[in-house]
Design a protein around this motif. Structure first.
Motif, PDB file in Angstrom:
ATOM      1  N   HIS A   1     -46.759 -50.590  31.582  1.00  0.00           N
ATOM      2  CA  HIS A   1     -45.905 -50.151  31.598  1.00  0.00           C
ATOM      3  C   HIS A   1     -46.515 -48.689  30.679  1.00  0.00           C
ATOM      4  O   HIS A   1     -45.395 -47.831  31.698  1.00  0.00           O
ATOM      5  N   ALA A   2     -47.098 -48.593  30.043  1.00  0.00           N
ATOM      6  CA  ALA A   2     -47.770 -46.952  30.129  1.00  0.00           C
ATOM      7  C   ALA A   2     -48.209 -46.090  31.270  1.00  0.00           C
ATOM      8  O   ALA A   2     -47.528 -44.804  31.081  1.00  0.00           O
ATOM      9  N   ALA A   3     -48.593 -46.906  32.217  1.00  0.00           N
ATOM     10  CA  ALA A   3     -49.626 -45.750  32.623  1.00  0.00           C
ATOM     11  C   ALA A   3     -48.568 -45.360  34.157  1.00  0.00           C
ATOM     12  O   ALA A   3     -48.151 -44.772  34.667  1.00  0.00           O
ATOM     13  N   LEU A   4     -47.243 -46.884  34.253  1.00  0.00           N
ATOM     14  CA  LEU A   4     -45.827 -46.188  35.281  1.00  0.00           C
ATOM     15  C   LEU A   4     -44.968 -45.459  34.678  1.00  0.00           C
ATOM     16  O   LEU A   4     -44.687 -44.347  34.819  1.00  0.00           O
ATOM     17  N   LEU A   5     -45.462 -45.594  32.838  1.00  0.00           N
ATOM     18  CA  LEU A   5     -44.456 -44.363  32.746  1.00  0.00           C
ATOM     19  C   LEU A   5     -44.552 -43.393  33.027  1.00  0.00           C
ATOM     20  O   LEU A   5     -44.049 -41.515  32.921  1.00  0.00           O
ATOM     21  N   ARG A   6     -46.519 -42.940  32.481  1.00  0.00           N
ATOM     22  CA  ARG A   6     -47.563 -41.076  33.269  1.00  0.00           C
ATOM     23  C   ARG A   6     -46.401 -41.229  34.627  1.00  0.00           C
ATOM     24  O   ARG A   6     -46.696 -40.134  34.820  1.00  0.00           O
ATOM     25  N   GLN A   7     -47.069 -42.215  34.954  1.00  0.00           N
ATOM     26  CA  GLN A   7     -46.845 -41.343  36.653  1.00  0.00           C
ATOM     27  C   GLN A   7     -45.594 -41.009  37.126  1.00  0.00           C
ATOM     28  O   GLN A   7     -45.329 -40.070  37.548  1.00  0.00           O
ATOM     29  N   ILE A   8     -44.335 -41.719  36.329  1.00  0.00           N
ATOM     30  CA  ILE A   8     -43.096 -41.218  36.978  1.00  0.00           C
ATOM     31  C   ILE A   8     -42.720 -40.072  35.531  1.00  0.00           C
ATOM     32  O   ILE A   8     -42.398 -38.794  36.416  1.00  0.00           O
ATOM     33  N   VAL A   9     -44.077 -39.760  34.576  1.00  0.00           N
ATOM     34  CA  VAL A   9     -43.329 -37.885  34.059  1.00  0.00           C
ATOM     35  C   VAL A   9     -43.905 -37.294  35.167  1.00  0.00           C
ATOM     36  O   VAL A   9     -43.486 -36.114  35.161  1.00  0.00           O
ATOM     37  N   PHE A  10     -45.027 -37.643  35.365  1.00  0.00           N
ATOM     38  CA  PHE A  10     -46.274 -36.353  36.250  1.00  0.00           C
ATOM     39  C   PHE A  10     -45.391 -35.720  37.503  1.00  0.00           C
ATOM     40  O   PHE A  10     -45.250 -35.586  37.766  1.00  0.00           O
ATOM     41  N   THR A  11     -45.337 -37.469  37.908  1.00  0.00           N
ATOM     42  CA  THR A  11     -44.438 -37.560  39.521  1.00  0.00           C
ATOM     43  C   THR A  11     -43.228 -36.508  39.745  1.00  0.00           C
ATOM     44  O   THR A  11     -42.220 -35.165  40.154  1.00  0.00           O
ATOM     45  N   GLY A  12     -42.060 -36.670  38.101  1.00  0.00           N
ATOM     46  CA  GLY A  12     -41.257 -35.848  37.882  1.00  0.00           C
ATOM     47  C   GLY A  12     -40.931 -35.006  37.155  1.00  0.00           C
ATOM     48  O   GLY A  12     -40.488 -33.697  37.910  1.00  0.00           O
ATOM     49  N   ILE A  13     -42.791 -34.433  36.671  1.00  0.00           N
ATOM     50  CA  ILE A  13     -42.446 -33.158  36.642  1.00  0.00           C
ATOM     51  C   ILE A  13     -43.120 -31.824  37.779  1.00  0.00           C
ATOM     52  O   ILE A  13     -42.732 -31.115  38.135  1.00  0.00           O
ATOM     53  N   VAL A  14     -44.064 -33.107  38.585  1.00  0.00           N
ATOM     54  CA  VAL A  14     -44.804 -32.133  40.296  1.00  0.00           C
ATOM     55  C   VAL A  14     -43.151 -31.847  41.082  1.00  0.00           C
ATOM     56  O   VAL A  14     -43.449 -30.949  41.736  1.00  0.00           O
ATOM     57  N   LEU A  15     -42.490 -32.871  41.146  1.00  0.00           N
ATOM     58  CA  LEU A  15     -41.501 -32.190  41.945  1.00  0.00           C
ATOM     59  C   LEU A  15     -40.159 -31.214  41.391  1.00  0.00           C
ATOM     60  O   LEU A  15     -40.436 -30.295  42.177  1.00  0.00           O
ATOM     61  N   LEU A  16     -40.298 -31.412  40.184  1.00  0.00           N
ATOM     62  CA  LEU A  16     -39.375 -30.537  39.612  1.00  0.00           C
ATOM     63  C   LEU A  16     -39.884 -28.950  39.743  1.00  0.00           C
ATOM     64  O   LEU A  16     -39.776 -28.075  39.780  1.00  0.00           O
TER      65      LEU A  16
ATOM     66  N   THR B   1     -60.484 -35.789  35.631  1.00  0.00           N
ATOM     67  CA  THR B   1     -60.929 -36.121  34.500  1.00  0.00           C
ATOM     68  C   THR B   1     -60.756 -37.292  33.864  1.00  0.00           C
ATOM     69  O   THR B   1     -61.229 -38.116  32.783  1.00  0.00           O
ATOM     70  N   GLY B   2     -60.747 -38.556  35.740  1.00  0.00           N
ATOM     71  CA  GLY B   2     -61.213 -40.021  35.549  1.00  0.00           C
ATOM     72  C   GLY B   2     -60.016 -40.337  34.463  1.00  0.00           C
ATOM     73  O   GLY B   2     -60.664 -42.159  33.728  1.00  0.00           O
ATOM     74  N   GLY B   3     -59.287 -40.203  34.331  1.00  0.00           N
ATOM     75  CA  GLY B   3     -58.459 -41.332  33.468  1.00  0.00           C
ATOM     76  C   GLY B   3     -58.061 -40.036  32.503  1.00  0.00           C
ATOM     77  O   GLY B   3     -56.492 -41.295  31.577  1.00  0.00           O
ATOM     78  N   GLY B   4     -59.426 -40.077  31.733  1.00  0.00           N
ATOM     79  CA  GLY B   4     -59.262 -39.569  30.682  1.00  0.00           C
ATOM     80  C   GLY B   4     -58.399 -38.163  30.246  1.00  0.00           C
ATOM     81  O   GLY B   4     -57.729 -37.841  30.453  1.00  0.00           O
ATOM     82  N   PRO B   5     -58.808 -37.460  28.584  1.00  0.00           N
ATOM     83  CA  PRO B   5     -59.152 -38.338  27.424  1.00  0.00           C
ATOM     84  C   PRO B   5     -58.529 -39.311  27.136  1.00  0.00           C
ATOM     85  O   PRO B   5     -56.784 -39.368  27.162  1.00  0.00           O
ATOM     86  N   GLY B   6     -58.827 -40.027  27.357  1.00  0.00           N
ATOM     87  CA  GLY B   6     -58.333 -41.911  26.521  1.00  0.00           C
ATOM     88  C   GLY B   6     -57.727 -42.225  28.529  1.00  0.00           C
ATOM     89  O   GLY B   6     -58.709 -42.299  28.506  1.00  0.00           O
ATOM     90  N   ASN B   7     -56.861 -42.629  27.284  1.00  0.00           N
ATOM     91  CA  ASN B   7     -56.357 -43.068  29.026  1.00  0.00           C
ATOM     92  C   ASN B   7     -55.455 -41.798  29.026  1.00  0.00           C
ATOM     93  O   ASN B   7     -54.407 -42.279  29.952  1.00  0.00           O
ATOM     94  N   ALA B   8     -55.146 -40.831  28.315  1.00  0.00           N
ATOM     95  CA  ALA B   8     -53.911 -39.762  28.997  1.00  0.00           C
ATOM     96  C   ALA B   8     -53.870 -39.564  30.553  1.00  0.00           C
ATOM     97  O   ALA B   8     -53.092 -39.268  30.435  1.00  0.00           O
ATOM     98  N   THR B   9     -54.598 -39.912  31.084  1.00  0.00           N
ATOM     99  CA  THR B   9     -53.775 -38.871  32.650  1.00  0.00           C
ATOM    100  C   THR B   9     -54.154 -40.665  33.347  1.00  0.00           C
ATOM    101  O   THR B   9     -53.965 -40.349  34.690  1.00  0.00           O
ATOM    102  N   THR B  10     -54.232 -42.034  32.544  1.00  0.00           N
ATOM    103  CA  THR B  10     -54.499 -42.971  33.735  1.00  0.00           C
ATOM    104  C   THR B  10     -53.067 -43.151  34.463  1.00  0.00           C
ATOM    105  O   THR B  10     -52.320 -43.725  33.641  1.00  0.00           O
ATOM    106  N   PHE B  11     -53.052 -42.846  35.661  1.00  0.00           N
ATOM    107  CA  PHE B  11     -51.919 -42.847  36.586  1.00  0.00           C
ATOM    108  C   PHE B  11     -52.117 -44.488  36.798  1.00  0.00           C
ATOM    109  O   PHE B  11     -52.874 -45.195  36.721  1.00  0.00           O
ATOM    110  N   LEU B  12     -50.566 -44.686  37.749  1.00  0.00           N
ATOM    111  CA  LEU B  12     -50.745 -46.397  38.191  1.00  0.00           C
ATOM    112  C   LEU B  12     -51.665 -46.594  39.291  1.00  0.00           C
ATOM    113  O   LEU B  12     -52.869 -47.668  39.003  1.00  0.00           O
ATOM    114  N   SER B  13     -52.591 -45.657  40.421  1.00  0.00           N
ATOM    115  CA  SER B  13     -53.737 -45.633  41.268  1.00  0.00           C
ATOM    116  C   SER B  13     -55.011 -45.752  40.524  1.00  0.00           C
ATOM    117  O   SER B  13     -55.674 -46.941  41.007  1.00  0.00           O
TER     118      SER B  13
END
Lengths: 361, 287
Positions: B63-78, B231-243
């Protein structure tokens, strides 16, 4: 509505024209009365669209002036000139309804919505668009879209001139005829100045009171359809208008008489033929007949081809090396082999270097 | 004319079937295979049913990864779509500057993805990178390896730099294909620049914009390489997207069942969202 004066207008698409060939429009003077129907006729690339765009203000001329009702508008924008133009391909605003398309020019000018509504309804009725008024404009057929383009011009009742740039190009043949008559009818009803650009002589001759024939960036002749037909000022007009075009025979003038080979031919303007230059006799196929036997002013010719074009037949003959065509009615006998031709003297003219003898002082 | 019935014509479809089978169906079936079975190696498989799917769909990690992914894609598209459209509108339509602009615009698209990641990784380093140092010298505490916000900021900036050009090029192609007569008619009708944009340019760009948004949606939803390098998905899991999470399941934990189930869910999400978007965009087309 306005009277239009075109004064010494020249236009070149390159920035520093030095020679005559650089000009797409060489030098044009025209005077058009208010409320008239005019056509600019000429082959592709003759400068007619350039002239039209100069009048509408989409192009700025290199030299010369354009006046609407004696007011210089040469440096005004299209919007300020208050003109309307219908383009070759229908231009409509896809996302709007037919109603909004027609209302668009008025809304841009801040006209009151109540007035707009009334005016649009009026124009839609005139153009038979009422039933589609609230559908999307993009769903209409080409002729419907072209009507919208026209309607956007008509909707402003103070528009100076409505211009058409080959507006029937993309219309189906059977609708072409309908739309053409509709245009003519509208013109007669609302009496706006209209300028119609085309390379199709039928469109020009049926629409306009005055036709301006252009070639190579120049106006060759201005006249009513009948004038253009009966008295072409230039061999180009003779050729371009009429089907088939005018016959041209090389001739010489001796002692005030025109001769083709050894045969004397009576011509209308032979007295005005200049001493030098290339001389030709011009006569339309409609004014060539088979000579009665014994006539001394008849030309020997041999028939080479007969083409049936429906209500009449075109007989192509040869006089020495020159082709001469004439017309034979549906029920008349078609001659064969050697024939003798007679030209109607009042419709036979001498041309010097392409121009009608006496037309250029 | 009589219609000829010949069912052997179906054989012509065979090459396409073969192609689709080899490049889509068979690889996909392998994944399906892993997603419904359990294996301990030695090519032994046990039936697992929908267990892996249930685990993934319930897991908070997903759920967390999916949320991050949606937020990232949303911002990028906007950011990218309006920006790309804006740049395309500003680009010259003719003259010598056209080629200059087009080449400059194409450059980011020609750089390999991992190189893009490396470039930004080095450039954004807070101690020696040009960007990182500049931001810190402004008095802003910026460190993308430690602060989630900085990491997100860098990632979004990088993606905008990398991919806005694609939107620009597509929009530009759409813009130059609008016939002059439309602009001339608008001039005659007295339309203001905003009306020209709203009633001529935007409607005419509808199709290229649909394509641009679809491409950017799919690509940004699947972003992997640049993020891993930066970032390798970090720091922590902050940028761990779905892929990135998927690769952690599959290669980090060697948890093939969960990885396969997640792959299929991931695929279906992209497929569904793309379909939904396309259908909505094309809904009014024929009315």
């Amino acid at each position: 509505m306005a009277k239009i004066t075109i004064d010494n207008l020249r236009h070149a698409y390159i920035s520093e024209p030095s020679r005559d060939e650089h000009y797409a429009l060489k030098r044009v003077h025209l005077d058009w009365a208010d409320g008239g129907a005019y056509a600019l006729l000429g082959p592709s690339g003759c400068g007619k669209t350039t002239l039209l765009n100069l009048i509408s203000g989409l192009l700025k001329p290199s030299e010369g002036r354009i006046l609407f009702d004696d007011i210089d508008v040469t440096n005004d924008t299209p919007e300020k000139r208050n003109i309307a133009q219908v383009f070759q391909f229908p231009v409509i605003y896809d996302t709007m309804t037919v109603h909004d398309n027609l209302a668009f020019p008025l809304r841009n000018r801040g006209v009151d919505e109540v007035v707009i509504k009334k005016r649009v309804a009026e124009i839609a009725d005139m153009l038979e668009l009422t039933s589609t008024l609230h559908t999307r404009a993009s769903g209409l057929t080409a002729d419907g879209k072209q009507k919208i383009s026209l309607g956007r011009g008509l909707v402003r009742d103070d528009v100076n001139v409505i211009m058409f740039d080959e507006p029937l190009t993309v219309i189906d043949p059977h609708l072409k005829w309908q739309l053409r008559s509709k245009l003519k009818e509208l013109q007669q009803r609302i009496k706006r100045t209209m300028i119609y650009v085309t390379h199709d002589q039928t469109e020009a001759l049926t629409f306009a009171d005055q036709v301006v024939v252009m070639n190579n960036g120049e106006v060759v002749q201005t006249g009513t359809p009948i004038e253009l037909f009966e008295k072409p000022m230039h061999t180009f007009v003779g050729h371009f208008i009429g089907s088939p075009g005018m016959n041209l025979l090389p001739c010489v003038v001796k002692g005030g008489q025109a001769f083709v080979g050894d045969t004397k031919i009576k011509a209308d303007n032979v007295a005005m033929a200049p001493k030098s230059g290339k001389l030709e006799l011009g006569v339309r196929p409609e004014f060539v007949t088979l000579a009665k036997s014994g006539s001394r002013t008849s030309l020997e010719a041999s028939v080479v081809r007969v083409s049936d074009v429906g209500r009449y037949r075109v007989v192509e003959t040869r006089v020495a090396e020159t082709a001469v065509k004439f017309i034979v009615g549906e029920n008349e006998a078609v001659p064969e082999g050697k024939v003798k031709l007679a030209f109607d003297p009042s419709h036979t003219q001498v041309y010097a270097d392409g121009w009608l003898a006496g037309s250029r002082a | 004319m009589t219609k000829v019935q010949n069912n052997r014509a179906w054989f012509f479809v065979l090459p396409v079937f073969a192609l689709v089978a080899f490049n889509a169906l068979i690889p996909l079936m392998t994944v399906v295979n892993y997603s419904i079975q359990e294996t301990f190696g030695n090519n032994e498989f046990f039936w697992a049913g929908s267990r892996w799917f249930e685990d993934i769909l319930r897991s908070e990690r997903f759920h967390a990864a999916l949320l991050r992914q949606i937020v990232f894609t949303g911002i990028v598209l906007l950011i990218q779509v309006p920006l790309g459209l804006g740049i395309a509108l500003c680009m010259p339509k003719k003259g010598p500057w056209v080629s200059v602009c087009l080449v400059l615009m194409s450059l980011p698209l020609l750089i390999p993805w991992n190189v893009v990641g490396s470039m930004w990784n080095i450039m954004a380093l807070p101690d020696i990178g040009l960007l990182g140092k500049a931001i810190n010298s402004l008095g802003i505490n910026y460190n993308y390896t430690r602060q989630p916000f900085s990491a997100w900021f860098t990632l979004i900036l990088m993606d905008v730099w990398h991919w806005t050009s694609l939107v620009v090029l597509l929009c530009y192609a759409g813009l130059v294909s609008i016939p002059d007569a439309y602009y001339q008619a608008a001039k005659i009708d007295g339309a203001r620049p905003w009306a020209v944009f709203r009633y001529i340019q935007l409607p005419k760009l509808k199709h290229v914009l649909t394509i641009a948004i679809l491409l950017r949606f799919m690509d940004s939803f699947m972003i992997y390489t640049e993020v891993v390098v930066l970032t390798g998905g970090g720091p922590g899991n902050a940028t761990t997207f779905l892929s990135i999470d998927l690769v952690k399941y599959a290669l980090g934990q060697f948890d093939l069942g969960h990885a396969a189930a997640m792959s299929i869910i991931y695929f279906l999400i992209i497929l569904f969202l793309s379909w939904l978007f396309y259908t909505l965009m094309m809904k009014n087309e024929n009315t």
